[in-house]
Design a protein around this motif. Sequence first.
Motif, mmCIF file in Angstrom:
data_model
loop_
_atom_site.group_PDB
_atom_site.id
_atom_site.type_symbol
_atom_site.label_atom_id
_atom_site.label_comp_id
_atom_site.label_asym_id
_atom_site.label_seq_id
_atom_site.Cartn_x
_atom_site.Cartn_y
_atom_site.Cartn_z
ATOM 1 N N UNK A 1 34.320 36.185 36.163
ATOM 2 C CA UNK A 1 33.707 35.504 35.016
ATOM 3 C C UNK A 1 34.413 34.179 34.738
ATOM 4 N N UNK A 2 35.727 34.163 34.956
ATOM 5 C CA UNK A 2 36.505 32.959 34.664
ATOM 6 C C UNK A 2 36.541 31.981 35.833
ATOM 7 N N UNK A 3 36.112 32.419 37.000
ATOM 8 C CA UNK A 3 36.200 31.577 38.200
ATOM 9 C C UNK A 3 35.033 30.600 38.252
ATOM 10 N N UNK A 4 35.124 29.542 37.440
ATOM 11 C CA UNK A 4 34.000 28.616 37.276
ATOM 12 C C UNK A 4 34.378 27.162 37.528
ATOM 13 N N UNK A 5 35.620 26.888 37.947
ATOM 14 C CA UNK A 5 36.058 25.503 38.106
ATOM 15 C C UNK A 5 36.372 25.211 39.571
ATOM 16 N N UNK A 6 36.605 23.936 39.870
ATOM 17 C CA UNK A 6 36.957 23.567 41.238
ATOM 18 C C UNK A 6 38.398 23.922 41.563
ATOM 19 N N UNK A 7 39.120 24.508 40.613
ATOM 20 C CA UNK A 7 40.471 24.992 40.860
ATOM 21 C C UNK A 7 40.461 26.429 41.380
ATOM 22 N N UNK A 8 39.281 27.033 41.417
ATOM 23 C CA UNK A 8 39.175 28.454 41.729
ATOM 24 C C UNK A 8 38.698 28.685 43.155
ATOM 25 N N UNK A 9 39.194 29.756 43.750
ATOM 26 C CA UNK A 9 38.794 30.130 45.108
ATOM 27 C C UNK A 9 38.587 31.629 45.168
ATOM 28 N N UNK A 10 37.512 32.034 45.826
ATOM 29 C CA UNK A 10 37.291 33.467 46.046
ATOM 30 C C UNK A 10 37.815 33.835 47.425
ATOM 31 N N UNK A 11 38.200 35.074 47.562
ATOM 32 C CA UNK A 11 38.693 35.536 48.861
ATOM 33 C C UNK A 11 38.386 37.019 49.013
ATOM 34 N N UNK A 12 37.964 37.434 50.213
ATOM 35 C CA UNK A 12 37.725 38.856 50.450
ATOM 36 C C UNK A 12 39.057 39.566 50.635
ATOM 37 N N UNK A 13 39.476 40.315 49.629
ATOM 38 C CA UNK A 13 40.756 40.999 49.817
ATOM 39 C C UNK A 13 40.537 42.346 50.503
ATOM 40 N N UNK A 14 41.600 43.029 50.791
ATOM 41 C CA UNK A 14 41.505 44.268 51.566
ATOM 42 C C UNK A 14 41.607 45.506 50.686
ATOM 43 N N UNK A 15 41.347 45.332 49.399
ATOM 44 C CA UNK A 15 41.455 46.446 48.456
ATOM 45 C C UNK A 15 40.144 47.231 48.375
ATOM 46 N N UNK A 16 40.273 48.543 48.316
ATOM 47 C CA UNK A 16 39.145 49.422 48.047
ATOM 48 C C UNK A 16 39.448 50.204 46.772
ATOM 49 N N UNK A 17 38.551 50.129 45.817
ATOM 50 C CA UNK A 17 38.689 50.865 44.561
ATOM 51 C C UNK A 17 37.998 52.209 44.691
ATOM 52 N N UNK A 18 38.655 53.259 44.198
ATOM 53 C CA UNK A 18 38.081 54.596 44.328
ATOM 54 C C UNK A 18 38.651 55.532 43.268
ATOM 55 N N UNK A 19 38.034 56.697 43.137
ATOM 56 C CA UNK A 19 38.553 57.769 42.297
ATOM 57 C C UNK A 19 39.079 58.862 43.212
ATOM 58 N N UNK A 20 40.385 59.105 43.186
ATOM 59 C CA UNK A 20 40.962 60.177 43.984
ATOM 60 C C UNK A 20 40.686 61.512 43.285
#
Length: 498
Positions: free
Chosen positions: A240-259
Motif C-alpha cells: 500500500x505504501x509502495x507508491x513512489x520512485x524510491x520503492x522497488x518490489x522483489x520476489x522474495x523466497x518466503x512462503x506464508x503458511x499455517x503449521x
Amino acid sequence: MKHSMLWAGALLATTALSPAYAQDSAVTIVLGEEPDLVEPCMATRSNIGRIVLGNISETLTELDVRGDEGLKPRLAESWELVNDNTWRFKLREGVTFSDGSTFDAADVKHSFDRAKSDQITCEISRYYEGIEITPSVVDEHTIDFTTEPAQPILPLLLSLLTIVPSETAIEFTREPVGTGPYVMSNWAPGQSITLERRDDYWGEAPAVSTANYVFRADPSVRAAMVQAGEADIAPSISAIDATTDMDASYPNSETTYLRIDHSVAPLDDKRVREALNIGIDREAFVGTILADGTQVATALNVPTTLGWNADTEARPYDPERAKALLEEAKADGVPVDTEILLVGRTGNFPGATETYEAIQSMLSEVGFNIRLQMVEVAEHEQYYSKPYVQDQPVLVGAQHDNSRGDPVFSMYFKYHSEGRQSGIADVKADDLITRATAATGDERVALWSELFGYLHDEVIADALLFHMVGHARVGNDVEFTPTIATNSQLQLSEIGLK
C-alpha cells in the motif's frame, strides 16, 4: 568433482569509492522487528540474519543471488569430493576474526559442533537434521566433512554455517565475534544496533563505514522515515505504501503458511484439515492486504525450487463444503468445537496482523472456534519449535524462507517425524525425505516432486497460504537493489553511496 573459484571480495552495488570518501559514510536501516539475539548461529532467522549474516559473521560458501555464478567461495577457497561421503574444503589464509585471532580449520569444526550442540538450540542446526555430519581437521587450512547418507549438495548446505572462533563458549553470546567486515559497536535494546566497519577485514572494504539499525513495527512509519531522510533503507514496507520512485518490489523466497499440529484433536482429523484449507479465501488477500503478484501456495517452497510439482493445484475456496466437512467429522465424534489457538508473529511481514485477523474471521464463519494471539518473535518460537504446547490445538502462522533452491533446506525439519518444526508423523513422507536428501540428478527431482504432491494432496500437512512479494524503499543518497534474499539477509557491502 572439484570446485575452485577466485573470490573477488565483498560485493559493491556501485563503483568503488576512495577510502577518504568512505571514512564518514553512515547509513540508517529501519527494520520491522528487533532481534532478540545477535547470536551468529541464529542468523538464519530473518530478524537476526539481516544484521549479522555477511556483515559480522561469514560462511564457508555463498550463493550468488545477484548474478549467475552459483555457489561462490567465501571463507573456503575451494572444495572437492574426496569420496562419495566426504567433502574436503581448502580454507582462505590470512583471515582474522574481529578479536584479532586467526581463522583456521579448528574454528570451522568448533562452529559446526557448537551449532549442533544439545546445550543450545541453534537455528542453523535445523538444516542439518537427519544427516550425520562429522567435521575433521586435516591441517590448519583444510577440513573434511564426512556425511551419512552421502550429501551431494553439502557445499550449498554449508552456506548457512556461520563461523565463530574456537574459543567461543557454547552458550549464546551477546558480543558476536566474526570474520566479517563489520563489528557490533553498540546495542541499545529496544532502540538501535550499530555496526562499524573493520579496518583489518581480509576482503575489499565496503563503502558503508557505519550502519545504524532502528526498529519500527508499522511499515508505514518505516516508509515515511526513508521519505523524510531519517533512514536510508527500509527493506520491508507494505504494498500500500509502495507508491513512489524510491520503492522497488522483489520476489522474495518466503512462503506464508499455517503449521498444523496433527497430534492434537480436532486437527488430527483429515477432514478438519481440509476444511481449514478450503475455508480461507486466499485470492481475497492479493492486491488488498498483500501485494499484487503474491501467489497462492501449494508447497512450502517457491516455484523456482528443485522438484517443484506443477501438477499440484491449490484447493478452491469452498465455505459450504468446509461447513459440511466439519459437520461430518462432528457426527463421528471429532471435537470440532474445541477452541483452536492461532498464533501469529507481530511484524513478520507487512500486514501480518491484518492477515491473521482476516483468516480468523473466515475460519470462524465456516464453524471453527478460533482464538487469535499475536506475539513477538521470541514467544512465537515457543509455539513454532518442539516441544510444542500440548494443552490445546494450535495453528502457527509463520513464514518459511528457502532462497537456496533445494528442498533439503526445508523438508526434514518441517515434515519429517523427527523434524524440529514438523506437525506430522508420516512414514511415507519420512521415506521420501530420506531418499531425496541423498539422491542426485533426475532421481532427486522426482522424489522431491512426489513429496510436494503427497504432502499437499494426501496428507494435507498444513494450510499453505502465499508465496510473498516484498517491497523496499531506498533513499536518494544510497544505491541498493533488493534480491530474493533481502528478507533474510542484507549485506552492507551491497550498498553503494551516491
